[in-house]
Design an enzyme around this catalytic site. Sequence first.
Site, PDB file in Angstrom:
ATOM      1  N   LYS A  10       0.836  -1.206   0.000  1.00 52.21           N
ATOM      2  CA  LYS A  10       0.000   0.000   0.000  1.00 52.21           C
ATOM      3  C   LYS A  10       0.876   1.263   0.000  1.00 52.21           C
ATOM      4  O   LYS A  10       2.103   1.187   0.229  1.00 52.21           O
ATOM      5  CB  LYS A  10      -0.921  -0.046   1.219  1.00 52.21           C
ATOM      6  CG  LYS A  10      -1.969  -1.171   1.157  1.00 52.21           C
ATOM      7  CD  LYS A  10      -2.799  -1.221   2.446  1.00 52.21           C
ATOM      8  CE  LYS A  10      -3.908  -2.263   2.343  1.00 52.21           C
ATOM      9  NZ  LYS A  10      -4.719  -2.311   3.601  1.00 52.21           N
ATOM     10  N   HIS A 116      -1.926  -5.547   1.535  1.00 52.18           N
ATOM     11  CA  HIS A 116      -3.233  -6.193   1.314  1.00 52.18           C
ATOM     12  C   HIS A 116      -2.998  -7.599   0.799  1.00 52.18           C
ATOM     13  O   HIS A 116      -2.061  -7.835   0.032  1.00 52.18           O
ATOM     14  CB  HIS A 116      -4.033  -5.417   0.262  1.00 52.18           C
ATOM     15  CG  HIS A 116      -5.224  -6.182  -0.266  1.00 52.18           C
ATOM     16  ND1 HIS A 116      -6.425  -6.216   0.409  1.00 52.18           N
ATOM     17  CD2 HIS A 116      -5.377  -6.956  -1.370  1.00 52.18           C
ATOM     18  CE1 HIS A 116      -7.278  -6.995  -0.275  1.00 52.18           C
ATOM     19  NE2 HIS A 116      -6.663  -7.443  -1.354  1.00 52.18           N
ATOM     20  N   GLU A 127     -10.042 -10.023  -7.748  1.00 55.54           N
ATOM     21  CA  GLU A 127      -9.056  -8.943  -7.598  1.00 55.54           C
ATOM     22  C   GLU A 127      -7.965  -9.027  -8.668  1.00 55.54           C
ATOM     23  O   GLU A 127      -7.527  -8.001  -9.196  1.00 55.54           O
ATOM     24  CB  GLU A 127      -8.453  -8.988  -6.189  1.00 55.54           C
ATOM     25  CG  GLU A 127      -9.494  -8.632  -5.120  1.00 55.54           C
ATOM     26  CD  GLU A 127      -8.970  -8.729  -3.687  1.00 55.54           C
ATOM     27  OE1 GLU A 127      -7.786  -9.082  -3.495  1.00 55.54           O
ATOM     28  OE2 GLU A 127      -9.750  -8.456  -2.769  1.00 55.54           O
TER      29      GLU A 127
END
Length: 142
Positions: A10, A116, A127
């Site tokens: 992230k 994540h 995803e």
Amino acid sequence: MVEKTLALVKPDGVEGNHVGEILNDYEQAGLKILALKMIHVNKEFARQHYIDLKDKPFYQELVDFISRSPLVAMILEGENAVDTVRRVNGATDPSEAVEGTIRFKYGGGKTDNTVHGSDSVEHAKREISMWFPEFLDSYLND
Ligand code: UDP
Ligand code: MG
């Protein structure tokens, strides 16, 4: 089962110069990096990624955070890759993460928790197709 999963370093992890260490943690856990890219996502993409959390009070803050600067997205493959990544990542709240996990080492708070990992094989497929549309469905289904 050999699985594929989606992992993100992230924005806080990139800003803190922890990309190399985090990739090393995944490789040391026996995971193979199948695809890797740096991308600065917009708010609409961030909202779609976290659509399951749209009713949470922290949703807007999370969308703002994940879209604030570039992040590193990757497809990882290995035995039980979904659970392996989540174990290496550590608990969502870094203050509760087990020593040695990525979130223990680098996490700042409940939102800026550095990484994540998809939470199921089904979500991993969704995803991966979102973050890496260039990957063919036939490849994902093998
Ligand atoms: N998050 C947050 N506040 C919270 C819980 C979660 O900002 O109270 C953020 C955090 O970045 C987390 C993401 O929302 O990683 C997704 O939440 P989830 O419960 O799915 O945690 P994860 O699967 O990432 O451990
Ligand atoms: Mg989750």
